[in-house]
Design an enzyme around this catalytic site. Structure first.
Site, mmCIF file in Angstrom:
data_model
loop_
_atom_site.group_PDB
_atom_site.id
_atom_site.type_symbol
_atom_site.label_atom_id
_atom_site.label_comp_id
_atom_site.label_asym_id
_atom_site.label_seq_id
_atom_site.Cartn_x
_atom_site.Cartn_y
_atom_site.Cartn_z
ATOM 1 N N ASP A 10 -7.438 18.425 -15.611
ATOM 2 C CA ASP A 10 -7.706 17.043 -16.014
ATOM 3 C C ASP A 10 -7.271 16.923 -17.472
ATOM 4 O O ASP A 10 -7.902 17.476 -18.375
ATOM 5 C CB ASP A 10 -9.208 16.747 -15.836
ATOM 6 N N LYS B 62 -7.994 5.681 -19.912
ATOM 7 C CA LYS B 62 -8.315 6.121 -21.258
ATOM 8 C C LYS B 62 -7.076 6.020 -22.156
ATOM 9 O O LYS B 62 -6.610 4.929 -22.398
ATOM 10 C CB LYS B 62 -8.909 7.533 -21.203
ATOM 11 N N TYR C 206 -16.265 16.218 -16.737
ATOM 12 C CA TYR C 206 -16.679 14.814 -16.667
ATOM 13 C C TYR C 206 -17.725 14.655 -15.557
ATOM 14 O O TYR C 206 -17.540 15.154 -14.448
ATOM 15 C CB TYR C 206 -15.426 13.972 -16.383
ATOM 16 N N ARG D 203 0.853 -1.199 0.000
ATOM 17 C CA ARG D 203 0.000 0.000 0.000
ATOM 18 C C ARG D 203 0.884 1.243 0.000
ATOM 19 O O ARG D 203 0.593 2.244 -0.641
ATOM 20 C CB ARG D 203 -0.963 -0.011 1.187
HETATM 21 C C1 LIG Z 1 -13.035 8.628 -17.257
HETATM 22 C C2 LIG Z 1 -12.686 9.981 -16.808
HETATM 23 C C3 LIG Z 1 -12.435 10.260 -15.455
HETATM 24 C C4 LIG Z 1 -12.605 9.226 -14.369
HETATM 25 O O1 LIG Z 1 -11.678 8.207 -14.448
HETATM 26 P P1 LIG Z 1 -11.950 6.687 -14.005
HETATM 27 O O2 LIG Z 1 -10.672 6.002 -14.353
HETATM 28 O O3 LIG Z 1 -13.142 6.193 -14.758
HETATM 29 O O4 LIG Z 1 -12.211 6.722 -12.528
HETATM 30 C C5 LIG Z 1 -12.054 11.548 -15.129
HETATM 31 N N1 LIG Z 1 -11.935 12.521 -16.058
HETATM 32 C C6 LIG Z 1 -12.188 12.287 -17.362
HETATM 33 C C7 LIG Z 1 -12.047 13.396 -18.335
HETATM 34 C C8 LIG Z 1 -12.573 11.022 -17.784
HETATM 35 O O5 LIG Z 1 -12.843 10.807 -19.076
#
Ligand SMILES: *Cc1c(COP(=O)(O)O)cnc(C)c1O
Length: 383
Positions: A176, A201, A104, A51
């Protein structure tokens, strides 16, 4: 690693030396929860319990920092776990967050539903309107949360101008960077303090692993986030970290193809009689086109489309393709289609962030572009 290496080299080598005992070219998956100590507190390589740290995760965290040109990287079980960690590292009850009005859906839900229970307040604002952003900042504001390009309407926000506003008010600018990926955009270079990723992603890139990341320059803020990562435990597992490192090796070449395919598809869809509007920053008519050309090195693989025939036309299109599979998520090598108002953005229905019900979002994969266009054409009404 030498700091003068270029991105494509960094993506393949940063944080990764061959294994000194066996010569294995690829750092192993350290599938272990704990580490033998040579006497009490006498650790080999600083590892005590997974962890707190795991060598496979260390590889990924080093690589993430290098990709964004940042000092520190942290890797998490998901993008939202990373977001939750940085929010809690900064905010106290009573504090306030300013965020974009089309972030998001899960980011809004986390702040507006989960953190709200600890008296964290928020205001959503149009990020391209710098006066409105400034007006939304209060004495209790601690974070300016920027997502660019945004999801799903592909709005482009001016990172440098927003970071300047944040710093003038003594608040932290978080970007982000999931949609652009570090192959196309480096928010820290424009003055952002923290970069957040859903590595699920483009970084992972193969729709086979969940993950999230924080890249932070400030030592003190990094230590707070790292402490929370250790104390609350939202870490990425060794296999997940390894898969993400493996995905990142091809990030640059994948992004090149994503951009090329998406540009061709956006141009094909633009002007089709069934389509009211195409949202893609690579189109000269997109309101963020020039800004995107300035702060990104490519326009990305995400396109949203508004249908002239409303929700019925949008739904029929989303359900009629074969190569574009109907699924949430994005950024993988395979093309996906999503109906945001009932899928990824269902949680923001009835709020200011609600996505119009005639919108369909495409995650353009790296398949042959002619096959992709044929698939789209088969699902569009004939003129
Ligand atoms: C998918 C996504 C998230 C969240 O991420 P997870 O891995 O699904 O928890 C945050 N910001 C954006 C722009 C996303 O496309």
């Amino acid at each position: 690693m030498a700091n003068n290496q270029n991105f494509d080299t960094i993506a393949i080598h940063a944080g990764q030396a061959f294994d000194p005992t066996t010569g294995a070219v690829i750092p192993p998956i350290y599938q272990t929860s704990t580490y033998v100590q040579d006497g009490i507190g006498n650790l080999r390589g600083g590892y005590e319990y997974s962890r707190g740290g795991n060598p496979t995760r260390t590889v990924l965290e080093t690589l993430l920092a290098a990709l964004e040109g940042g000092k520190h990287g942290l890797s998490f079980a998901s993008g939202l776990a990373a977001e939750d960690t940085i929010l809690r590292a900064i905010l106290q009850p009573g504090d306030h967050v300013v965020l974009g009005n089309d972030v998001y859906g899960g980011t809004h839900r986390l702040i507006n539903k989960v953190h709200a229970a600890w008296s964290v307040q928020n205001t959503t604002v149009e990020m391209s309107d710098l006066t409105a952003v400034e007006a939304a900042i209060r004495p209790e504001t601690k974070i300016l949360w920027v997502e660019t390009p945004s999801n799903p309407l592909m709005k482009i926000s001016d990172i440098a101008a927003l970071a300047e506003i944040a710093h003038r008010h003594g608040i932290v600018a978080i970007v982000d960077n999931t949609f652009a990926s570090p192959a196309l955009q480096h928010p820290l270079d424009f003055g952002a303090d923290v970069v957040v990723h859903s590595t699920t992603k483009y970084l992972g890139g193969h729709s086979d692993v969940l993950g999230g990341a924080l890249i932070i320059n400030d030592d003190e803020l990094y230590e707070k986030a790292q402490f929370l990562q250790f104390a609350a435990g939202p870490v990425s597992a060794p296999l997940d970290a390894w898969l993400t490192v493996r995905g990142i090796k091809t990030l640059s070449v994948r992004m090149e193809r994503h951009c090329k395919n998406a540009q061709a598809i956006a141009e094909y869809l633009d002007g089709h009689p069934a389509i009211e509007q195409v949202f893609y920053p690579g189109l000269p008519g997109h309101p963020g086109h020039e800004l995107a050309a300035k702060q990104m090195s490519g326009f990305g693989g995400m396109i949203s489309v508004a249908f002239a025939g409303g929700a019925a036309a949008a739904r029929l299109f989303a359900e009629s393709m074969h190569l574009f599979q109907l699924a949430e998520s994005l950024g993988g090598v395979e093309s996906l289609v999503n109906y945001p108002s009932e899928m990824t953005h269902a949680s923001v229905r009835g709020t200011e962030l609600e996505v119009p019900d005639n919108i369909v979002r495409l995650s353009v994969g790296i398949e042959d572009v002619d096959d992709l266009i044929a698939d789209l054409a088969s699902a569009l009404p004939r003129g």
